[in-house]
Design an enzyme around this catalytic site. Sequence first.
Site, PDB file in Angstrom:
ATOM      1  N   ILE A   1      11.796  16.065  -2.894  1.00 11.56           N
ATOM      2  CA  ILE A   1      12.551  15.369  -2.677  1.00 11.56           C
ATOM      3  C   ILE A   1      13.773  14.668  -2.781  1.00 11.56           C
ATOM      4  CG2 ILE A   1      10.552  15.785  -1.004  1.00 11.56           C
ATOM      5  CD1 ILE A   1       9.892  12.608  -0.722  1.00 11.56           C
ATOM      6  N   GLY A   2      14.276  14.907  -3.688  1.00 14.43           N
ATOM      7  CA  GLY A   2      15.941  13.590  -4.015  1.00 14.43           C
ATOM      8  C   GLY A   2      15.097  13.008  -4.746  1.00 14.43           C
TER       9      GLY A   2
ATOM     10  N   GLY B   1      13.550  13.319  -8.087  1.00 13.28           N
ATOM     11  CA  GLY B   1      14.464  13.430  -9.662  1.00 13.28           C
ATOM     12  C   GLY B   1      12.224  14.817  -9.835  1.00 13.28           C
TER      13      GLY B   1
ATOM     14  N   SER C   1       4.422   7.776  -2.032  1.00 10.27           N
ATOM     15  CA  SER C   1       4.435   7.477  -3.707  1.00 10.27           C
ATOM     16  C   SER C   1       3.248   7.933  -4.156  1.00 10.27           C
ATOM     17  CB  SER C   1       4.753   6.490  -3.909  1.00 10.27           C
ATOM     18  OG  SER C   1       5.090   5.743  -2.997  1.00 10.27           O
TER      19      SER C   1
ATOM     20  N   ALA D   1       1.876   7.613 -15.731  1.00  8.90           N
ATOM     21  CA  ALA D   1       2.828   6.857 -14.693  1.00  8.90           C
ATOM     22  C   ALA D   1       2.303   6.731 -13.502  1.00  8.90           C
ATOM     23  CB  ALA D   1       4.068   8.652 -14.763  1.00  8.90           C
ATOM     24  N   LYS D   2       3.017   5.745 -12.866  1.00  9.18           N
ATOM     25  CA  LYS D   2       2.184   5.677 -10.970  1.00  9.18           C
ATOM     26  C   LYS D   2       3.459   5.788 -10.512  1.00  9.18           C
ATOM     27  CE  LYS D   2       0.767   0.757 -12.723  1.00  9.18           C
ATOM     28  NZ  LYS D   2      -0.137  -0.107 -12.854  1.00  9.18           N
ATOM     29  N   GLY D   3       2.325   5.873  -9.174  1.00 12.29           N
ATOM     30  CA  GLY D   3       3.783   5.851  -8.341  1.00 12.29           C
ATOM     31  C   GLY D   3       5.497   4.827  -7.650  1.00 12.29           C
TER      32      GLY D   3
ATOM     33  N   GLU E   1       8.125   4.666  -2.840  1.00 13.64           N
ATOM     34  CA  GLU E   1       7.894   3.555  -1.197  1.00 13.64           C
ATOM     35  C   GLU E   1       8.421   1.829  -2.354  1.00 13.64           C
ATOM     36  OE1 GLU E   1       4.873   6.255  -0.641  1.00 13.64           O
ATOM     37  OE2 GLU E   1       5.309   5.620   1.237  1.00 13.64           O
TER      38      GLU E   1
END
Length: 768
Positions: free
Chosen positions: A495-496, A498, A536, A724-726, A729
């Site tokens: 959604i932009g 990456g 996220s 890796a976490k979100g 947001e």
Amino acid sequence: MANPKPPYYAEITYDIDNETERALAPIDPEGEPRTWGADAKLGVVGKPLPRVDGLLRTTGRAKYTADIQLPGMLYGEIVMSPFPRARGVRVDAASARKVPGVIDVMTPESTGNDNKFGGGGASLFTDSPNFVGEYLAAVLAESSEAAREGRRAIMASLEADEILPHVVDVEDAAKSDAPRLGRESNEREGRPSDRGDAERGFGEADVTVDLEMRTAVETHACLETHGSVAAWEGESLTVHDSTQSVYGVRDGVAESLGVPQENVRVIKNFMGGGFGSKLGLDRYTVIAALFAKKHGKPVKIFLDRRQEFLNTGHRPSSIQRLRAGAKKDGTLTALELVSRGPAGSQCSRQITSLYACPNVRVRHTDVSVNMGPPRPQRAPGDPQGSAGLEPLLDKLAGALGMDPLDLRRKNFAETNPSNGQPYSTNPLLECYERGAQAIGWHRRRATPGSDPGPVKRGLGMGAQIWNSGGAPNWRAECVVRPDGSVHVRIGTQDIGTGTRTILCQVAAEELGVPLERVSITLGDTNAPYGGGSGGSVTAPSSLPAVHAAAFDAREKLVALAAPLLGAKPEDVELRGGRVVPKGSSEGGLALGEIVTRANVESVVGAGTRTFHPDYRGTSVVSFGAQFAEVEVDTETGFVRVLKVVAAHDCGRAVNPMLAASQIEGGVIQGVCFALYSERIADRALGDFVNTNFHDYRLALVPDIPEIVPILVGPPDPIVNSVGAKGLGEPPVIPTAGAIVNAVHNATGAWCTDLPLTPDRVLRALGRV
Ligand code: MOS
């Protein structure tokens, strides 16, 4: 006709403890890639590489949904209600049909049984609108100009049997003479939420402070408006949709039209912003599909800018009354949030979960107003809640004579305060230290307002928590071709943020090929399931799926290569893009050679996002802290944010440049929320007056502060195999609170009515 509760609320409040065992497919130690721990030696992952689609995007070659043109395409326009509340609205379809080029008009009557939206009994159109912007009809024409002309003709001839009184202001709605929108009252109390006993906690406090915070209606302000292009081929429908969830749109379209899901394909290639407003099915998509079916041609419908402001959701306003109590040493004894706002304005996540406090009381009242449903917007509820909570803490620190940073350190939560669970990782204290150092916290004047001015500077801070473990069941494929290139396939969309780039990095890493040899298909329901990009979840859910798929391809390549090398599978390994005899750096076969010599079309690895055995019972969250320096002109009321240091944890940053870019975008939206953005309702007309980018103020380039992103924290050993976490947001959450605190530090005044426009600041300063 009530709007159904949007399905995407469930998606973003996804809760691991309520997942079924099936969804939490247990890890198969044989079939899983090794988790990349903190000491993993990685070549491509962790590098600040440019986006794989950067050139396409910057040269204008990237095709956004709005760019899609299909042969013979027709254009639709939505007719939205100009009435905030009316009954028996009549659409004069003939007025539009007179316009040259207009082909068809869809109204509640003309669609009959087709007037169906989603599975909840909702309709596409209404004749009894309850807000300005509700769908009344749609026009189809040969050109977009003709479609707009047709819409204008209908708008000009609209009539209603009855115009009913409306109310668009939350405080007006609570008055006794307000028109009643709900059944008994315009107010609906939410479920009370308590931890411990707040009254007792306040009783035990040495110091108590309170604060009222007001936040305004913010809109998502996507540069690409909402829209779809729908095309049928026989019974098969392809929808190009500007959506954060291709699978969500597919399921919703299929349900609305009553066709099998497998007959619908949804594609989203490039997107100009969603921020939560594009998480679910929208009416224009179903309308485009119905028109396209009826007329046998592709149909494109995109909202215009004003419609985008009226009917694609918003971040609801809030009125928060907050209270905090603490012992003399700063230990929190009680926190309280009593909030009111339009439906969906609940904003208690930060106050209930960020700081250690045994007693927390939350009460919320939803108020019915004629302004249409809100939608999740980047960290729904949290910039609002944080804008109340962080100033509350600073006020408490002031009353205690403590440094605000020390107060936050003092109330650091070692375990999740809501359920006692341990955190997978918790580098919040490091966020505090590194952020404070980078902003130069020691420069902060201990006495608020003591800068002589008249342009006064101040420093302020805020912190943040967010659930960031991702969602279950995401799947991916990794295809290794005879030329040695690798192709990743996953349904989820970029959604932009990456997503494309970081997924290619993970596949390249696992298979030992250069990033240039990896391509990707995403944003397509023809690819394996990847869920909605909200909450996220995209990075933590898609990275392990692709990692597992690449690992599976690797295992298959090794198995194919071994006999070709005259060795047993356990005696060879994949290293540097070749399968070689173990321990040897020579010989072996390149990936393409294996595919060719094994005489297969390609080698396809498949993977699913699985969960670590300790995931259940662990809180996988990401923390952050932001520090703002502001300048307040006490004569004009203008606030300028000079600098924001944003220290955030996302576990392993697969691409630190893109992670930093997420932080920058979040901070910029946080600055908008704090200082500029407010959708203004005209109370008399029930309409919204600043539905364009001239009058609705976003931060412009000169308003954007220097932003210093700092990535903090080790790879998370629990969240997934990539660590890796979100991060989508979290960075928008603490900015506004930090700015309010900095304005207080500069001026000594609490400006608690957001956005901090000059008039509000002057009022808070007692200058007007
Ligand atoms: Mo986000 S508001 O879950 O797209």
